[in-house]
Design a protein around this motif. Structure first.
Motif, short mmCIF file in Angstrom:
data_model
loop_
_atom_site.label_atom_id
_atom_site.label_comp_id
_atom_site.label_asym_id
_atom_site.label_seq_id
_atom_site.Cartn_x
_atom_site.Cartn_y
_atom_site.Cartn_z
N UNK A 1 0.81 -1.20 0.00
CA UNK A 1 0.00 0.00 0.00
C UNK A 1 0.85 1.26 0.00
N UNK A 2 0.28 2.33 -0.49
CA UNK A 2 1.00 3.59 -0.59
C UNK A 2 1.16 4.25 0.77
N UNK A 3 2.30 4.96 0.93
CA UNK A 3 2.56 5.76 2.12
C UNK A 3 2.99 7.15 1.68
N UNK A 4 2.02 7.99 1.33
CA UNK A 4 2.37 9.34 0.86
C UNK A 4 3.26 10.07 1.87
N UNK A 5 4.16 10.88 1.36
CA UNK A 5 5.10 11.61 2.24
C UNK A 5 4.40 12.65 3.09
N UNK A 6 3.25 13.13 2.63
CA UNK A 6 2.49 14.12 3.41
C UNK A 6 1.00 13.88 3.21
N UNK A 7 0.22 14.45 4.10
CA UNK A 7 -1.22 14.30 4.03
C UNK A 7 -1.85 15.64 4.39
N UNK A 8 -2.79 16.09 3.59
CA UNK A 8 -3.47 17.36 3.87
C UNK A 8 -4.75 17.16 4.66
N UNK A 9 -5.43 16.03 4.42
CA UNK A 9 -6.62 15.73 5.21
C UNK A 9 -7.93 15.97 4.51
N UNK A 10 -7.94 16.00 3.17
CA UNK A 10 -9.20 16.08 2.43
C UNK A 10 -9.81 14.68 2.35
N UNK A 11 -11.02 14.54 2.89
CA UNK A 11 -11.68 13.24 2.95
C UNK A 11 -12.99 13.30 2.18
N UNK A 12 -13.29 12.22 1.46
CA UNK A 12 -14.54 12.19 0.68
C UNK A 12 -15.15 10.80 0.75
N UNK A 13 -16.45 10.76 1.12
CA UNK A 13 -17.25 9.53 1.03
C UNK A 13 -18.11 9.66 -0.22
N UNK A 14 -17.96 8.73 -1.16
CA UNK A 14 -18.69 8.84 -2.42
C UNK A 14 -19.61 7.64 -2.60
N UNK A 15 -20.91 7.90 -2.47
CA UNK A 15 -21.95 6.90 -2.72
C UNK A 15 -21.67 5.59 -1.97
N UNK A 16 -21.48 5.72 -0.64
CA UNK A 16 -21.10 4.57 0.18
C UNK A 16 -22.32 3.75 0.57
N UNK A 17 -22.26 2.46 0.26
CA UNK A 17 -23.26 1.48 0.69
C UNK A 17 -22.54 0.48 1.60
N UNK A 18 -23.17 0.15 2.73
CA UNK A 18 -22.47 -0.75 3.66
C UNK A 18 -23.46 -1.56 4.48
N UNK A 19 -23.10 -2.84 4.67
CA UNK A 19 -23.84 -3.76 5.52
C UNK A 19 -22.82 -4.52 6.37
N UNK A 20 -23.07 -4.63 7.67
CA UNK A 20 -22.13 -5.37 8.54
C UNK A 20 -22.13 -6.85 8.15
N UNK A 21 -20.96 -7.47 8.08
CA UNK A 21 -20.86 -8.88 7.69
C UNK A 21 -21.68 -9.81 8.58
N UNK A 22 -21.82 -9.44 9.86
CA UNK A 22 -22.56 -10.30 10.78
C UNK A 22 -24.07 -10.06 10.71
N UNK A 23 -24.47 -9.04 9.96
CA UNK A 23 -25.91 -8.75 9.84
C UNK A 23 -26.18 -8.30 8.41
N UNK A 24 -26.06 -9.24 7.49
CA UNK A 24 -26.08 -8.92 6.07
C UNK A 24 -27.45 -8.48 5.56
N UNK A 25 -28.50 -8.75 6.34
CA UNK A 25 -29.83 -8.39 5.87
C UNK A 25 -30.27 -7.01 6.34
#
Length: 908
Positions: A17-41
């Motif tokens: 995995x990449x280890x960028x030398x610096x980080x500015x901290x811009x974060x983006x969640x784009x069209x996130x769908x999620x279900x917990x593995x233990x409760x898939x329904x």
């Protein structure tokens, strides 16, 4: 082996995995769908889009279970979304090195997790190269330095298992300091001030405000006053973003956020002027400065909870108890119900013991047969071959009976000892669990390993004794019959063989003791790491705890290496004696043949009988390590079983009044925790609560509020003074009956890994709680609608410690559990602290209704929840400093008034 080679889907050890030398901290969640593995329904996130710019503070609000905390976990890459992508500075999280990612994120969770080490070490877990000066600076920012400085051991104070020696507010401040020393580019605050009292909250909130400067910050908040200054606020519902904007923009829209704010601020107030001030604060949405005198007052705080650091607790190694010597008689009596199995096993052992000497006779005769000629030799060979076959069948049957019967009796003994030991643990007083020697890891190790080891000292041991005695007696009798002179020569070596065996037992017993310490210490580290795995992972402490685990095994390993030469010498000496005996036997046997006193067949009969008898004895000596471990394990297990608790929850003694008025009184109560005898927590506490009244306890974290509740439940006994219910001293009442009169909802609710229905029904174990009562209690706690929407409804498993539910959901299940008991005395320790605004109002109304006709004791940081209490008691440093109704205390303009005004100014 499967666990060792299982490849994780998200590998925190991976160097890829990449280890960028610096980080500015811009974060983006784009069209996130999620279900917990233990409760898939159950879909938790349904296409959310969130953007965090460098240096911005973004707040997430919404009801419990809407997906706020899930968003934080996805950002830390505890899970990967099913669809969509999360990026930091344009880099997909999946492309970044996992350890590098987590080291740039700091988090303070709703339920802070501390480890069973010192305060300084807990903060150092935030960053391994942090200096003492940086630790102190972080604690000052988190308003923790003052209370730490008042502890006798200061920063070297042990916090106890999961931080149990500190109050909720103190734990939270340590967790905040741990996040601050990390100097993260991205800061995650999941209800970071939820456990803080009014005195501390304003200063800690200011510290967090400063900490957010220049960082990308994601805040989850139920108390909306803490996020009014956020750059952007997202309102979540059912895993979707319903609204977004600044505080002022969302207030103008009069949508979900507006309704949440209005619900939270439309609290009952006795003073119209205070109410107008709150409305003005909400309208303007500005942050006001706290009065200098209040700031000075907050800086001066630092009172202790559960006393200060234990004087003798900080030790590298916990000394063993004064263990009793457990005799073989007691162990075999404990195995008594299996006497029939043991009897058959011993009988089989005796026959097994005679097999080897019998084989020696046949073997010697076969040697004689080889000198015969013709048909006679063939007949004799067939005869002895059949005899060996019969001997083998006898050995097979007897060995089966011996192994099966002793295994059966041993396993029954193991389960019996585990039951007895676990029951003994459960009946011990709470102070016993406060002791470092009795943490979770050590106790679970006792149950898992020591109970199973004891069986090696009972039936199996008895069987081996019978087998050895039978083997040696048979061998000696046969040997004396065929050649007493040669027998005496061989027997001269037996004392030396016995000496070698004794040395082996002595050496191996020491190794067994060291192994026990290693297992207990390593078990403690493993349990702590696994139970707090989310905190371990978020702080990238996997290798740290791996190193701690290995270090626990290292010292016994080195000790074992030092003893290895002794073990080697003992085994070498034992084997050498056998060969010396062979040499002497053959030499003297040859002499007797030469003198005509014996023929060579008789020599081999004697030699074979003794040698094969000794071989049986040697096989038994291979069980020496198990025998040593079994004796040591038996000492520990029976010490635990015999331990009489100071407060025995199983006792049938004590009064059980048929009727009580539920009046509660604390009369000159003084108390200090047994693990911290140098600090007095309560200093002559005097409180009276009349039947049906609601008493509210107010004060800074560590002033003694929760201690008061624990004394009422008789988790501890006071040093002096009495705690009464009605006219009865609670020390004179039956403990089970006493605790059955009380229902409690704690600040950090604990649920069991069972279904929701079972967790609620646990509130009353004196009967089978019908389903309609469970549902009724859930409705009162405002949790029924949520449960009904789950695919499995009330049969849904909540996970370990309720891990499958959000904080607010867990709290509401705990409230339902208390209500189903229908208690005479209701204890609420910050019962609504984890609830969102949407739920809090309904739950508070349910609790108000539940308090009717009951004596209630409420511990509260949010003073708005206790303004209708019949009596409010302010506790400072273990003493009552003010008491009265809300209006009476407000008119006095004392400490309570200052707390109230400070809290109203922040919109709480």
């Amino acid at each position: 082996m499967l666990c060792v080679f299982q490849v994780p889907l998200i590998d925190s050890y991976s160097t890829e995995g990449r280890k960028p030398s610096s980080i500015t901290g811009d974060v983006m969640f784009r069209n996130i769908h999620f279900t917990y593995p233990s409760r898939k329904d159950v879909k938790v996130l349904n296409g959310i889009n969130i953007t965090l710019k460098q240096g911005q503070t973004i707040a997430l609000v919404g009801s419990s279970g809407c997906g706020k905390s899930t968003t934080v976990q996805l950002l830390q890459r505890f899970y990967d979304p099913q669809d969509g992508a999360i990026t930091i500075d344009g880099n997909d999280l999946k492309d970044l090195n996992v350890e590098w990612l987590r080291k740039h994120i700091g988090i303070v969770s709703q339920e802070p997790t501390l480890f069973a080490t010192t305060i300084a070490e807990n903060i150092r877990y935030g960053r391994d190269d942090v200096t003492d000066a940086e630790i102190e600076q972080a604690t000052r920012k988190a308003n923790a330095h003052d209370f730490i400085s008042q502890l006798p051991e200061k920063y070297e104070t042990l916090v106890g298992e999961r931080g149990a020696q500190l109050s909720g507010g103190q734990k939270q401040r340590i967790a905040i300091a741990r996040a601050l020393v990390r100097d993260p580019k991205i800061l995650l605050l999941d209800e970071a001030t939820s456990a803080l009292d009014t005195e501390s909250e304003s200063i800690v909130q200011e510290a967090l405000d400063k900490a957010r400067e220049g960082r990308t910050t994601l805040v989850i908040a139920h108390r909306l006053s803490t996020i009014k200054n956020a750059d952007h606020i997202y309102s979540l519902k059912d895993g979707q973003v319903m609204e977004e904007g600044s505080h002022d923009e969302l207030m103008v829209k009069e949508g979900i956020y507006y309704q949440l704010v209005m619900n939270q601020t439309n609290k009952k107030a006795d003073d119209l002027e205070v109410e107008e001030e709150i409305d003005e604060f909400i309208r303007v949405g500005s942050k006001r400065e706290v009065k200098p005198q209040l700031e000075r007052m907050v800086s001066a705080t630092g009172s202790l909870v559960k006393g200060a650091t234990p004087v003798t607790e900080k030790v590298e190694k916990v000394e063993d108890e004064e263990l009793p010597s457990v005799g073989f008689g007691r162990m075999i009596r404990t195995n008594g119900p299996e006497w029939f199995y043991i009897l058959i096993g011993c009988f089989a052992s005796i026959l097994n013991g005679g097999v080897q000497p019998a084989f020696a006779i046949i073997f010697a005769e076969i040697l004689g047969v080889f000198q015969l000629q013709g048909d006679e030799r063939s007949k004799q060979i067939q005869l002895y071959a059949l005899l060996l076959l019969g001997l083998g069948l006898i050995s097979m049957v007897m060995m089966f009976l011996q192994s099966y019967m002793f295994a059966l009796s041993g396993e029954n003994l193991t389960i019996r000892l585990r039951k007895m030991a676990f029951m003994s643990m459960l009946r011990q007083e709470i102070s016993w669990f406060d002791d470092q020697k009795n943490n979770t890891g050590i106790l679970t190790t006792k149950l898992s390993t020591e109970a199973s080891l004891v069986q090696g000292a009972t039936g199996i041991r008895l069987g081996m004794v019978f087998q050895n005695v039978a083997a040696m007696l048979t061998a000696i009798v046969i040997a004396f019959i065929y050649g007493w002179k040669l027998t005496l020569v061989i027997l001269a070596f037996v004392p030396f063989i016995m000496l070698a065996g004794a040395i082996q037992m002595k050496v191996l017993a020491g190794v067994a003791g060291k192994n026990k310490e290693a297992l207990e210490g390593a078990g403690k580290v493993a349990v702590e790491a696994i139970e707090s795995i989310r905190t371990v992972v978020s702080l990238s402490l996997e290798l740290v705890f791996h190193r701690l685990y290995v270090n626990q095994l290292l010292k016994p390993y080195k000790d074992a290496l030092k003893r290895a030469h002794l073990v080697g010498l003992a085994y070498g000496f034992s084997d050498a004696i056998i060969f010396f005996a062979y040499a002497a036997a053959f030499y003297f046997g040859a002499y007797l043949i030469q003198e005509g006193e014996m023929n060579y067949v008789e020599v081999f009969r004697v030699f074979g009988a003794i040698v094969f008898g000794a071989m049986a004895l040697g096989q038994a000596s291979s069980f020496a390590p198990d025998a040593s471990k079994a004796q040591l394990a038996a000492s520990h297990i029976f010490y635990l079983i015999d331990k009489e608790p100071k407060i025995n929850s199983e006792s049938e003694d004590g009064q059980k009044p048929s009727k009580i008025t539920s009046q509660v009184e604390f009369n000159e109560v003084r108390f200090r925790y047994p693990t911290r005898p140098d600090v007095e927590v309560l200093k002559g506490l005097n409180i009276i609560v009349n039947p049906g009244e609601t008493l509210a306890l107010v004060g800074s974290s560590g002033c003694g509020k929760s201690t008061t509740v624990q004394l009422l439940e008789r988790f501890y006994d006071p040093e002096s003074g009495v705690v009464k219910i009605d006219k009865y001293n609670i020390a004179d009442l039956n403990i089970q009956w006493l605790r059955g009169q009380m229902g409690i909802v704690s600040q950090e609710p604990v649920l069991f890994d069972r279904s929701i229905a079972e967790n609620i029904a646990y509130g009353d174990n004196s009967r089978v709680v019908p389903m309609d009562e469970i549902i009724s209690a859930a409705r009162k706690a405002n949790i029924h609608t949520f449960i009904a929407e789950l695919p499995e409804g009330y049969d849904t498993k909540v996970g370990e410690k309720g891990g499958q539910l959000s904080g607010g959901q867990k709290q509401r299940v705990a409230i339902a559990r208390a209500l189903v008991r229908n208690p005479k005395i209701l204890l609420l320790d910050e019962a609504t602290s984890a609830l969102d605004t949407e739920s809090e109002k309904v739950v508070q109304e349910a609790l108000d209704a539940a308090r009717e006709g009951r004596t209630s004791i409420v511990i509260a940081h949010r003073l708005s929840t206790i303004q209708n209490a019949n009596k409010i008691v302010v506790i400072r440093h273990g003493e009552v400093t003010e008491q009265g109704t809300h209006s009476e205390l407000m008119s006095k303009q004392g400490f309570y008034y200052k707390l109230n005004m400070a809290q109203h100014k922040r919109g709480n």
